[in-house]
Design an enzyme around this catalytic site. Structure first.
Site, PDB file in Angstrom:
ATOM      1  N   HIS A 128     -12.750  -1.703  -0.086  1.00 57.20           N
ATOM      2  CA  HIS A 128     -12.002  -2.160   1.096  1.00 57.20           C
ATOM      3  C   HIS A 128     -12.081  -1.034   2.132  1.00 57.20           C
ATOM      4  O   HIS A 128     -12.215   0.140   1.769  1.00 57.20           O
ATOM      5  CB  HIS A 128     -10.558  -2.400   0.653  1.00 57.20           C
ATOM      6  CG  HIS A 128      -9.631  -2.957   1.682  1.00 57.20           C
ATOM      7  ND1 HIS A 128      -9.065  -2.184   2.663  1.00 57.20           N
ATOM      8  CD2 HIS A 128      -9.149  -4.214   1.870  1.00 57.20           C
ATOM      9  CE1 HIS A 128      -8.267  -2.933   3.403  1.00 57.20           C
ATOM     10  NE2 HIS A 128      -8.303  -4.181   2.949  1.00 57.20           N
ATOM     11  N   ASP A 205      -8.413   2.601  -6.082  1.00 61.26           N
ATOM     12  CA  ASP A 205      -7.678   1.680  -5.223  1.00 61.26           C
ATOM     13  C   ASP A 205      -7.240   0.512  -6.110  1.00 61.26           C
ATOM     14  O   ASP A 205      -8.060  -0.322  -6.501  1.00 61.26           O
ATOM     15  CB  ASP A 205      -8.601   1.209  -4.092  1.00 61.26           C
ATOM     16  CG  ASP A 205      -7.942   0.172  -3.204  1.00 61.26           C
ATOM     17  OD1 ASP A 205      -6.829  -0.277  -3.530  1.00 61.26           O
ATOM     18  OD2 ASP A 205      -8.564  -0.201  -2.195  1.00 61.26           O
ATOM     19  N   GLN A 208      -5.709  -4.597  -5.405  1.00 61.00           N
ATOM     20  CA  GLN A 208      -5.990  -5.962  -5.865  1.00 61.00           C
ATOM     21  C   GLN A 208      -5.855  -6.089  -7.384  1.00 61.00           C
ATOM     22  O   GLN A 208      -5.921  -7.191  -7.914  1.00 61.00           O
ATOM     23  CB  GLN A 208      -7.399  -6.376  -5.392  1.00 61.00           C
ATOM     24  CG  GLN A 208      -7.737  -7.842  -5.564  1.00 61.00           C
ATOM     25  CD  GLN A 208      -6.756  -8.752  -4.831  1.00 61.00           C
ATOM     26  OE1 GLN A 208      -6.454  -8.535  -3.660  1.00 61.00           O
ATOM     27  NE2 GLN A 208      -6.241  -9.749  -5.522  1.00 61.00           N
ATOM     28  N   LYS A 231       1.296  -7.135  -2.232  1.00 58.70           N
ATOM     29  CA  LYS A 231       0.335  -7.945  -2.998  1.00 58.70           C
ATOM     30  C   LYS A 231       0.866  -8.202  -4.408  1.00 58.70           C
ATOM     31  O   LYS A 231       0.228  -8.853  -5.220  1.00 58.70           O
ATOM     32  CB  LYS A 231      -1.017  -7.227  -3.083  1.00 58.70           C
ATOM     33  CG  LYS A 231      -1.571  -6.878  -1.715  1.00 58.70           C
ATOM     34  CD  LYS A 231      -2.982  -7.151  -1.386  1.00 58.70           C
ATOM     35  CE  LYS A 231      -4.142  -6.873  -2.153  1.00 58.70           C
ATOM     36  NZ  LYS A 231      -5.369  -7.357  -1.467  1.00 58.70           N
ATOM     37  N   CYS A 369     -11.675  -7.239   5.373  1.00 55.82           N
ATOM     38  CA  CYS A 369     -11.625  -5.764   5.503  1.00 55.82           C
ATOM     39  C   CYS A 369     -12.593  -5.099   4.527  1.00 55.82           C
ATOM     40  O   CYS A 369     -12.271  -4.049   3.942  1.00 55.82           O
ATOM     41  CB  CYS A 369     -10.212  -5.219   5.315  1.00 55.82           C
ATOM     42  SG  CYS A 369      -9.036  -5.925   6.469  1.00 55.82           S
TER      43      CYS A 369
HETATM   44  N1  C6P Z   1      -6.293  -6.441   1.243  1.00 59.44           N
HETATM   45  C1  C6P Z   1      -6.800  -8.754   1.656  1.00 59.44           C
HETATM   46  O1  C6P Z   1      -6.726  -9.798   2.295  1.00 59.44           O
HETATM   47  P1  C6P Z   1      -2.562  -2.553   2.620  1.00 59.44           P
HETATM   48  O2  C6P Z   1      -3.021  -3.220   3.881  1.00 59.44           O
HETATM   49  O3  C6P Z   1      -2.385  -1.061   2.778  1.00 59.44           O
HETATM   50  O4  C6P Z   1      -1.376  -3.204   2.002  1.00 59.44           O
HETATM   51  O5  C6P Z   1      -3.720  -2.785   1.536  1.00 59.44           O
HETATM   52  C2  C6P Z   1      -5.034  -2.432   1.847  1.00 59.44           C
HETATM   53  C3  C6P Z   1      -5.963  -2.828   0.742  1.00 59.44           C
HETATM   54  C4  C6P Z   1      -6.607  -1.837   0.027  1.00 59.44           C
HETATM   55  N2  C6P Z   1      -7.435  -2.132  -0.982  1.00 59.44           N
HETATM   56  C5  C6P Z   1      -7.684  -3.392  -1.348  1.00 59.44           C
HETATM   57  C6  C6P Z   1      -8.602  -3.655  -2.498  1.00 59.44           C
HETATM   58  C7  C6P Z   1      -7.065  -4.438  -0.654  1.00 59.44           C
HETATM   59  O6  C6P Z   1      -7.324  -5.692  -1.054  1.00 59.44           O
HETATM   60  C8  C6P Z   1      -6.197  -4.161   0.411  1.00 59.44           C
HETATM   61  C9  C6P Z   1      -5.563  -5.264   1.205  1.00 59.44           C
HETATM   62  C10 C6P Z   1      -5.803  -7.638   1.897  1.00 59.44           C
HETATM   63  O7  C6P Z   1      -7.643  -8.618   0.784  1.00 59.44           O
HETATM   64  C11 C6P Z   1      -5.508  -7.455   3.350  1.00 59.44           C
HETATM   65  S1  C6P Z   1      -6.859  -6.733   4.214  1.00 59.44           S
END
Ligand code: C6P
Length: 411
Positions: A128, A205, A208, A231, A369
């Site tokens: 991401h 990371d 997910q 999430k 993203c």
């Molecule tokens: N993905 C998606 O629609 P934040 O925005 O900080 O809560 O998370 C960022 C992020 C980082 N790593 C991974 C693997 C992610 O999936 C995400 C967030 C959302 O897939 C919004 S872009």
């Protein structure tokens, strides 16, 4: 001995989510977008509301009973995150705004400390942007290079190349535990062992992954593990970074302000030990307590039962979608979790997303993203359905009918 898991009582669970009984464009809402942000159960909403109504003040400041109570609730939530991740100590859990801020913290504090000119940072091809851009910024600042672990057409990392990609200049390896586009579950434990054998630190990371798998940071032996509350059935604005205590103790603070200092004078400022030295300013207290309630909720359902339910839904959706003419699924890894990305010949993913929306089906259309993943598969975007423990096979059937309807419209 094999134990059979008791299936989730999905009908009862759905009553905990008021949004699931509303309509969208005149149709019952079908929420298949938990990867963009999960829905919060009433237990979480009510816990935060109770805090705001009856318990609110600032934390780690003042001697009032109210302040002490709020601090206790806030720190209890940190303990819940520690237990959820299997960390050894709450000193290893840093509150952040989410995964993005956690990864920026690692890049700007740990990264600045260990990466020098000419060094290399190794990232997986399915990261991401949150686990790419902070490293690019650091590489630019330091004169370091980013290298990429490639993936195959199924969306699995090609780990045969890992030993060659790691050189004596590699300092950090960044990898997502689960891809938010492809659903691939990466073998983080193996990657970490191989990186550590070469003296490389591993930043995982987990944004997910945590909604779908039980995570044990000590078993994975990750140096850092980042995730977001929203999430994981929790609120926005809160997340956490796990870091091995030895790293956190050695790292410099990254933001300055209240709460992170021991003493301040014009001549010299000294800092609190971790995690406080990374938590400058007033934190999102209600959100942290809400995340603690979300962890209680998912753990009461059972992480293994959640995983089994979502796995079954993903298998059913894959089976039904794979036979739709002109539809291609992106991400066919052997080990996959809860995310189904697809493209349909002749229909732009945004148009498909809009048609699904008019049927009440909420999905995400776009690059998620993760633009390098789109480039790897030579596509501009995908439509992505993502499943949670409250979704049903009937909802998958509605998704399939809505996709078929879109195909008819575009004929
Ligand atoms: N993905 C998606 O629609 P934040 O925005 O900080 O809560 O998370 C960022 C992020 C980082 N790593 C991974 C693997 C992610 O999936 C995400 C967030 C959302 O897939 C919004 S872009």
């Amino acid at each position: 001995m094999t134990t059979t898991l008791q299936p989730l009582d999905v009908a009862a669970i759905r009553k905990d989510f008021p949004l699931l009984s509303r309509t969208l464009n005149g149709k019952p809402v079908i929420y298949l977008d938990s990867a963009v942000s999960g829905q919060m159960p009433l237990a979480v909403i009510e816990r935060m509301s109770h805090y705001e109504r009856e318990e609110h003040t600032n934390v780690h400041r003042g001697v009032s009973t109210l302040s002490q109570e709020a601090t206790d609730r806030f720190e209890e939530a940190r303990e819940k995150v520690r237990a959820f991740l299997g960390a050894a100590s709450t000193r290893e859990i840093v509150w952040t705004r989410g995964a993005t801020e956690a990864l920026n913290l690692v890049a700007q504090s740990f990264g600045r400390m260990v990466v020098q000119a000419g060094d290399e940072i190794l990232l997986s091809a399915m990261e991401h942007h949150a686990n790419i851009v902070p490293w690019q910024m650091l590489a630019q600042e330091k004169g370091a290079t980013i290298k990429v672990i490639p993936m195959n057409d199924a969306g699995e990392l090609i780990l045969e190349s890992l030993d060659e990609l790691i050189t004596e200049r590699t300092r950090i390896l960044g990898v997502t535990h689960v891809s938010n586009v492809l659903g691939t579950v990466n073998p983080v434990k193996e990657i970490t062992a191989r990186a550590h054998a070469r003296g490389v630190s591993v930043v995982v990371d987990g944004a997910q992954a945590v909604p779908h798998l039980a995570v044990d940071v000590r078993d994975l032996d990750a140096d850092f593990y980042a995730f977001s509350g929203h999430k994981l059935s929790g609120p926005t604005g809160i997340g956490a970074l796990y870091g091995k205590l030895a790293h956190l103790e050695a790292m410099p603070p990254w933001q300055g302000g209240g709460s992170m200092i021991r003493s301040v004078s014009w001549e010299k400022t000294t800092y609190m030990p971790a995690p406080a030295k990374f938590e400058a300013g007033t934190p999102p207290i209600a959100a942290a307590i809400g995340l603690g309630a979300a962890l209680d909720y998912v753990q009461a359902l059972g992480l293994d039962r959640i995983a089994a339910h979502e796995h079954e839904l993903l298998a059913y959706a894959t089976e039904r979608m794979a036979v739709i003419p002109g539809l291609r699924i992106l991400g066919n890894a052997k080990d996959k979790a809860s995310v189904l990305s697809f493209v349909v010949e002749g229909i732009h993913p945004h148009d498909l997303g809009s048609i699904l929306d008019s049927e009440g089906v909420v999905v995400r259309a776009g690059h998620h993203c993760a633009q390098p993943v789109m480039t790897r598969f030579h596509i501009p975007a995908t439509t992505r359905a993502s499943f949670a423990y409250f979704n049903t096979r009937e909802e998958v059937d509605i998704l399939v009918s809505a996709v078929m309807k879109a195909i008819e419209l575009f004929k």
